[in-house]
Design a protein around this motif. Structure first.
Motif, mmCIF file in Angstrom:
data_model
loop_
_atom_site.group_PDB
_atom_site.id
_atom_site.type_symbol
_atom_site.label_atom_id
_atom_site.label_comp_id
_atom_site.label_asym_id
_atom_site.label_seq_id
_atom_site.Cartn_x
_atom_site.Cartn_y
_atom_site.Cartn_z
ATOM 1 N N THR A 20 0.841 -1.191 0.000
ATOM 2 C CA THR A 20 0.000 0.000 0.000
ATOM 3 C C THR A 20 0.878 1.245 0.000
ATOM 4 O O THR A 20 1.754 1.388 0.855
ATOM 5 N N ARG A 22 0.848 5.538 -0.090
ATOM 6 C CA ARG A 22 -0.024 6.629 0.315
ATOM 7 C C ARG A 22 0.472 7.960 -0.222
ATOM 8 O O ARG A 22 1.675 8.172 -0.375
ATOM 9 N N THR A 76 -4.641 6.447 -1.945
ATOM 10 C CA THR A 76 -3.886 5.208 -1.766
ATOM 11 C C THR A 76 -3.843 4.423 -3.059
ATOM 12 O O THR A 76 -4.776 4.453 -3.872
ATOM 13 N N LYS A 78 -2.896 0.446 -4.042
ATOM 14 C CA LYS A 78 -2.654 -0.848 -3.435
ATOM 15 C C LYS A 78 -2.373 -1.878 -4.526
ATOM 16 O O LYS A 78 -3.031 -1.889 -5.583
#
Lengths: 115, 115
Positions: A20, A22, A76, A78
């Motif tokens: 992940t 950010r 985000t 992912k």
């Protein structure tokens, strides 16, 4: 000094693990972009958000990548499961939206290595 | 599909020289063109943005020109300095239609200014 921030700056993970990344866009910017940079392909757009809504994610492998904006201060990206071919630098950029002069402001990137 | 090409891929010059970086694009229906600078391990910093109606933009020792009809832009750097060493990327934004927010990047010219 307003700037786009990204975390983590570096990530090393094993194939199959979830990653992940950010991004915090510049306050007040309503457009957010995710790019991937590799030596072979250069910079490629993965996804684009406007006012937190995804407008285009055609650049992303849908089966393993997902992008979201839970709120105006966080985006985000992912990857699940990650693969060695995902190794690249992932950049987030934000912009003030459409207008006569339109610029994108880039974060420092997340360097991802998948072994 | 828009394609952006930057030649040469790498350039080495002695300090103090004036130099020109080239960018060409295949579809002249652009909204604007942007030149970025990327330092190793860093994100992209916007240097100059030229609207499609403009012929050139200047900032300090940098001058960018745009010839939309021929699909070309140049970035002129005067009196080069070692601190100018970086990779320079150009990017175009399409004029309208689907994907008009999307920047298409060249792969960059890596500039080395030798003291």
């Amino acid at each position: 000094d307003a700037r786009v921030t990204q975390t983590p700056r570096h990530k090393v993970t094993e194939m199959g693990q979830e990653v992940t990344m950010r991004c915090q866009p510049i306050l007040g910017h309503n457009t957010v972009f995710w790019y991937r940079q590799t030596m072979m392909q250069g910079l490629e757009l993965l996804a684009y958000f406007r006012n937190r809504a995804p407008l285009d994610d055609s650049g992303m492998p849908k089966d393993r990548f997902s992008a979201e904006m839970p709120d105006a201060t966080l985006a985000t990206l992912k990857i699940q499961p990650s693969e060695p071919r995902d190794s690249a630098v992932y950049f987030c950029a934000s912009g003030p939206g459409e207008g006569a002069v339109y610029e994108q402001y880039f974060g420092p990137g997340t360097r991802l290595t998948v072994t | 599909k828009q394609e952006v090409t930057q030649i040469p891929a790498a350039l080495s010059v002695p300090e103090g020289e004036n130099l020109v970086l080239n960018c060409s694009f295949t579809d002249s229906a652009i909204y604007n063109l942007q030149w970025f600078r990327q330092d190793p391990g860093k994100g992209l910093t916007s240097l100059l943005l030229i609207q499609s109606s403009q012929r050139e933009q200047t900032s300090g020792r940098l001058n960018a020109s745009l010839d939309k009809s021929s699909g070309r832009s140049t970035l002129y750097i005067a009196a080069s300095q070692p601190g100018d060493s970086a990779t320079y990327l150009c990017a175009v934004r399409p004029h309208s239609g689907a994907g008009s927010y999307q920047l298409t990047f060249g792969k960059g010219t890596k500039l080395s200014v030798i003291p």
